[in-house]
Design an enzyme around this catalytic site. Structure first.
Site, PDB file in Angstrom:
ATOM      1  CG  PHE A 168      43.242  34.031  42.354  1.00 57.91           C
ATOM      2  CD1 PHE A 168      42.037  33.966  43.029  1.00 57.91           C
ATOM      3  CD2 PHE A 168      43.491  35.107  41.531  1.00 57.91           C
ATOM      4  CE1 PHE A 168      41.081  34.966  42.872  1.00 57.91           C
ATOM      5  CE2 PHE A 168      42.541  36.114  41.370  1.00 57.91           C
ATOM      6  CZ  PHE A 168      41.334  36.049  42.047  1.00 57.91           C
ATOM      7  CG  ASP A 252      46.784  32.871  35.406  1.00 59.08           C
ATOM      8  OD1 ASP A 252      47.346  33.965  35.224  1.00 59.08           O
ATOM      9  OD2 ASP A 252      45.740  32.744  36.064  1.00 59.08           O
ATOM     10  CE  LYS A 281      47.232  40.604  39.131  1.00 54.21           C
ATOM     11  NZ  LYS A 281      46.420  41.578  39.854  1.00 54.21           N
TER      12      LYS A 281
END
Length: 424
Positions: A168, A252, A281
């Site tokens: 994702f 990522d 995040k």
């Protein structure tokens, strides 16, 4: 700050009344909370399911809903709240910055922006050859990385971009093209082309990478897929092959970065250095920010005017990022994530439950593989027992508590998770 308790920052008042506006007393207006479920369904876009709880405030590793019920937060805003809730270091930094200079534009530099960029090149290992691009989210960081990949043309013959099945990378059009989940992509096709998804095996890597590959995108632990680990040696082999063929290795680390796995970044566990890393995040503890950090020759690919963001790297967000990253360093929270992650796994194993099949992830990113399809029931049972966890699919539970988690929080997890397990 101590990491052996609730960090000294958790209120002893577990009640949130509903007779006033939200303020320093934690009170919440009845005008806001009345019939909130129906109002949410009427006003919010249908991309979101109506939540089960409306939260009003948080301190440390705990949050309270509008009815005054207390919850132990072991999701941390999906690995965002690195310092927990209402941490005084973050509150002070944001308060001082917004009273000084909240936003200018990317026509101007600000001290917090430069400080955070230099800090990120240091903690990522990019060093003097590194460069930083700031956006507002992980998806934006991956959009920038996708553009970076397109610039690695190799005299025009590098047209392929590789990504992994079941990974994702975001929901914007470019990051969705990278995301290896066909049901998510299908409603929005055609997406940007040239992306190929491969299995997460070394054999698949070796078969796919050639001199026509511009970049390989890797999520070192697949968080949204249920905290799935890559095979042993996968990242090292990916680094060897991308170097051999002149492709960019783009990692990522949006969910795994900023100390979450017991290292600053998950690629450190493999002893490698990427060409670029995307981060978001946990950087600013809840203030929206994302970053693309490039290493070495990858830092020379972008030129003026090829990318930009109005809000990206503004002084408010970067001041928050500096405060959070400095506290992570000063309080030894990367080391705490490694130690507490081991203790958390030991607690989960101690239940000896037939429902628990395997434990995945590293540090304070924990995946619990269940032996049946009860993940959503278990997540709901935990919530009923005052514990916030996440079921990203029917067979997995995801835990990502704040990096400040200590003895009291682990004890609370043992009690509440145990009750939830027993209730199924």
């Amino acid at each position: 700050m101590s990491t052996d308790s609730t960090d000294g920052n958790t209120s002893t008042d577990d009640n949130v009344s509903t007779d006033g506006n939200v303020g320093t007393d934690g009170n919440v207006s009845t005008d806001i909370t009345a019939d909130w479920n129906a109002r949410f369904g009427h006003t919010m876009m249908r991309t979101l399911a109506t939540p089960k709880v409306m939260l009003a405030r948080g301190e440390g590793c705990r949050v309270w809903d509008v009815d005054g019920k207390e919850y132990l937060d072991f999701l941390g805003g999906i690995a965002v709240n690195s310092l927990g809730h209402a941490h005084p270091v973050l509150v002070d930094a944001v308060s001082r910055q917004i009273a000084t200079l909240a936003h200018v534009s990317n026509y101007f530099a600000t001290p917090p922006q430069l400080e955070l960029a230099e800090r990120l090149t240091r903690v990522t290992g990019a060093g003097a050859g590194g460069r930083v691009y700031f956006g507002n989210s992980g998806a934006e960081a991956n959009e920038a990385a996708f553009k970076l990949a397109r610039l690695n043309k190799g005299n025009g013959h590098r047209t392929r971009v590789l990504a992994l099945n079941n990974a994702f990378h975001g929901r914007t059009m470019g990051s969705l093209a990278l995301t290896g989940k066909p049901p998510m992509r299908a409603p929005f096709e055609p997406l940007p082309g040239g992306v190929e998804h491969i299995e997460s095996t070394i054999a698949a890597l070796e078969a796919a990478i050639d001199d026509h590959v511009a970049a390989l995108f890797i999520e070192p632990i697949k968080g949204e897929a249920g905290v799935l680990d890559l095979p042993e040696g996968f990242l090292r082999r990916a680094r060897e092959l991308t170097e051999q063929h002149g492709a960019l290795l783009i990692i990522d680390e949006i969910q795994t970065g900023v100390g979450r796995t017991g290292r600053w970044f998950a690629y450190e566990h493999a002893g490698i250095t990427p060409d670029a890393v995307t981060i978001a995040k946990g950087i600013a503890g809840g203030v929206p920010i994302g970053a693309l950090v490039t290493f070495g020759w990858a830092s020379e690919l972008f030129s003026r005017g090829q990318h930009g963001s109005t809000f990206g790297g503004n002084p408010l967000a970067t001041a928050a990022g500096n405060a959070v990253l400095k506290e992570i360093e000063d309080a030894g929270l990367v080391e705490n994530a490694a130690r507490r992650g081991d203790e958390l796994r030991a607690i989960i194993r101690s239940f000896d439950s037939p429902l628990i099949g395997e434990l995945r992830g590293q540090g304070l990113l924990v995946g619990i593989g269940l032996t049946d399809g009860e993940a959503h029931r278990l997540s709901d049972a935990a919530l009923a027992n005052g514990l916030i966890i996440n079921a990203p699919n029917e067979s997995s539970i995801r835990l990502a508590p704040p990096l400040i988690v200590g003895d009291d929080e682990l004890s609370g997890f043992r009690e509440r998770f145990g009750r939830a397990l027993a209730s199924l």
